[in-house]
Design an enzyme around this catalytic site. Structure first.
Site, PDB file in Angstrom:
ATOM      1  N   TYR A 126      91.046  53.955  40.841  1.00 52.22           N
ATOM      2  CA  TYR A 126      92.424  53.574  40.542  1.00 52.22           C
ATOM      3  C   TYR A 126      93.332  54.783  40.359  1.00 52.22           C
ATOM      4  O   TYR A 126      94.506  54.633  40.048  1.00 52.22           O
ATOM      5  CB  TYR A 126      92.466  52.709  39.273  1.00 52.22           C
ATOM      6  CG  TYR A 126      91.840  51.349  39.456  1.00 52.22           C
ATOM      7  CD1 TYR A 126      90.552  51.228  39.948  1.00 52.22           C
ATOM      8  CD2 TYR A 126      92.532  50.191  39.147  1.00 52.22           C
ATOM      9  CE1 TYR A 126      89.958  49.991  40.123  1.00 52.22           C
ATOM     10  CE2 TYR A 126      91.941  48.950  39.318  1.00 52.22           C
ATOM     11  CZ  TYR A 126      90.662  48.861  39.803  1.00 52.22           C
ATOM     12  OH  TYR A 126      90.083  47.641  39.970  1.00 52.22           O
ATOM     13  N   LYS A 173      76.655  52.669  38.833  1.00 55.07           N
ATOM     14  CA  LYS A 173      75.968  52.569  40.122  1.00 55.07           C
ATOM     15  C   LYS A 173      75.543  54.004  40.463  1.00 55.07           C
ATOM     16  O   LYS A 173      75.838  54.531  41.536  1.00 55.07           O
ATOM     17  CB  LYS A 173      76.945  51.987  41.166  1.00 55.07           C
ATOM     18  CG  LYS A 173      76.334  51.612  42.486  1.00 55.07           C
ATOM     19  CD  LYS A 173      75.701  50.248  42.493  1.00 55.07           C
ATOM     20  CE  LYS A 173      74.865  50.082  43.751  1.00 55.07           C
ATOM     21  NZ  LYS A 173      74.101  48.838  43.797  1.00 55.07           N
ATOM     22  N   ASP A 206      75.471  45.702  39.857  1.00 56.55           N
ATOM     23  CA  ASP A 206      75.119  44.470  40.580  1.00 56.55           C
ATOM     24  C   ASP A 206      74.111  43.649  39.787  1.00 56.55           C
ATOM     25  O   ASP A 206      74.230  42.422  39.675  1.00 56.55           O
ATOM     26  CB  ASP A 206      74.628  44.755  42.008  1.00 56.55           C
ATOM     27  CG  ASP A 206      73.803  46.020  42.128  1.00 56.55           C
ATOM     28  OD1 ASP A 206      73.705  46.772  41.144  1.00 56.55           O
ATOM     29  OD2 ASP A 206      73.245  46.256  43.213  1.00 56.55           O
ATOM     30  N   ASP A 230      87.078  46.273  35.716  1.00 52.67           N
ATOM     31  CA  ASP A 230      88.061  45.300  36.209  1.00 52.67           C
ATOM     32  C   ASP A 230      87.340  44.056  36.720  1.00 52.67           C
ATOM     33  O   ASP A 230      87.653  42.920  36.367  1.00 52.67           O
ATOM     34  CB  ASP A 230      88.874  45.965  37.334  1.00 52.67           C
ATOM     35  CG  ASP A 230      90.101  45.154  37.727  1.00 52.67           C
ATOM     36  OD1 ASP A 230      90.367  44.109  37.093  1.00 52.67           O
ATOM     37  OD2 ASP A 230      90.794  45.569  38.680  1.00 52.67           O
TER      38      ASP A 230
END
Ligand code: NAD
Length: 337
Positions: A126, A173, A206, A230
């Site tokens: 972002y 991740k 995930d 988010d």
């Protein structure tokens, strides 16, 4: 009674004006000592002043250091840069705090969700560092810094300690993004070491998504970089009754902007159908932030009563009440006390 606290109010786009009106009426009925300074931003700002973030709005937030904000439209793949992101960066609101809980009286798919999301709010994908790479490719930079990672981790652990939470789970991740998410994790571990009384673990994003929809009760505080934070915020909202009931706060060192997790809900805007609760609970976070605990609790009780009675619920909660009717029901409960 002391002087009322001045707060910038940005009604916002889409359902924003409807739910802002509702929140103002409820806070007034409860006698909350707030003086609103109404300012424009987003489409409303653009239409009235030619810019989506007028100088007067920025100046008002700069002075008051407190704002309640309705949702703002961000065009997809074109148009001006997200005003939400701009505000968070301008006022260095590095901590996006989103409590996600089953509300008393509101049946959800689960009954034992009590999560708090700490989303880093100023960088990651972002940061807005994007460019075309030739004619057929585009690049976005995922920026993760030690400074921003340390301070969001510190915010999560301080909150855990202060409010008696048992565990912080870092979301990542880093198996793929070894350097950027790896740095985020390294910072989280450093901070965790300073809080031995709070358990710490890590989960790949995930896997987290699957675990959340199967057994959300195993999580307590979730600490995430911007993008994962988010996405999991909306997922978590879905666990407890949807976007209409989840509040949030963007907190910096000396300024805070409170806003619901949801957006402008263009599909129901202007139809008097929007659920005002998410923005109302965001306003209650603001009241608590300025020390108005009792007023916040009184309003919270009125919301609980309305959710439990189920006679004035908006369509997203399975009812057929209008925004206005739900607002009036909450105000009636305030007067009943
Ligand atoms: P959204 O959150 O606006 O809507 C998603 C779904 O949830 C819709 O079906 C909507 O009707 C429903 N919903 C949301 N809030 C509700 C409420 N209070 N009561 C009842 N139902 C509600 O997400 P979107 O459609 O992806 O985004 C629409 C616009 O909002 C976009 O321009 C987006 O950029 C913007 N947005 C702004 C913010 C913000 O200002 N902080 C956050 C998210 C999205």
């Amino acid at each position: 009674m002391g002087m009322p606290t001045k707060v910038t109010l940005i009604p916002g786009d889409g359902i924003g004006p409807e739910i802002s009106q509702s929140v103002r009426e409820i806070l007034t009925a409860a006698g909350a000592p707030i003086e609103w300074e109404v300012c424009l931003a987003g489409q409303a700002g653009l239409a009235a002043t030619g810019t989506p973030l007028p100088e007067e709005t920025l100046a008002s937030i700069k002075t008051n250091k407190l704002a309640l904000k309705g949702p703002l439209t961000t065009q997809i793949g074109e148009g001006y840069r997200s005003i939400n992101v701009t505000l968070r960066q301008t006022f260095d609101l590095y901590c996006n705090l989103r409590p996600v809980q089953n509300l008393p009286g509101l049946a959800g798919r689960f009954t034992n969700v009590d999560l708090v999301i700490f989303r880093e709010n100023t960088e990651d994908l972002y940061a807005g560092i994007e460019h075309k790479a030739g004619k057929y490719a585009a690049e976005s930079i995922k920026l993760i810094t030690r400074e921003a990672s340390l301070r969001i981790a510190a915010a999560a652990f301080q909150y855990a300690q202060k409010h008696g939470h048992k565990k912080v789970t870092a979301v990542h991740k880093a198996n793929i993004m070894k350097l950027s998410d790896g740095l985020f994790l390294q910072c989280a571990r450093e901070v965790a070491a300073q809080y031995p009384a709070v358990a710490y673990n890590e989960v790949i994003v995930d896997n987290l998504c699957m675990q959340l929809v199967q057994r959300p009760e195993q999580f307590d505080i979730l600490l995430a970089p911007n993008l994962y934070g988010d996405i999991i915020s909306d997922l978590c909202a879905g666990l407890v009754g949807g976007l209409g009931v989840v509040p949030g706060a963007n907190i910096g060192t000396d300024c805070a902007i409170f806003e619901a997790v949801h957006g402008t809900a263009p599909d129901i805007a202007g139809k008097n159908m929007a659920n005002p609760v998410a923005m109302l609970l965001s306003a209650l976070m603001l009241l608590e932030y300025i020390g108005e605990m009792a007023t916040a609790q009184t309003i919270r009780n009125a919301v609980t009563a309305v959710l439990t009675e189920k006679t004035a619920l908006t369509p997203d909660l399975g009812g057929n009440a209008t925004t206005t009717a739900m607002t009036e029901a909450i105000i009636t409960k305030l007067k009943d006390r």
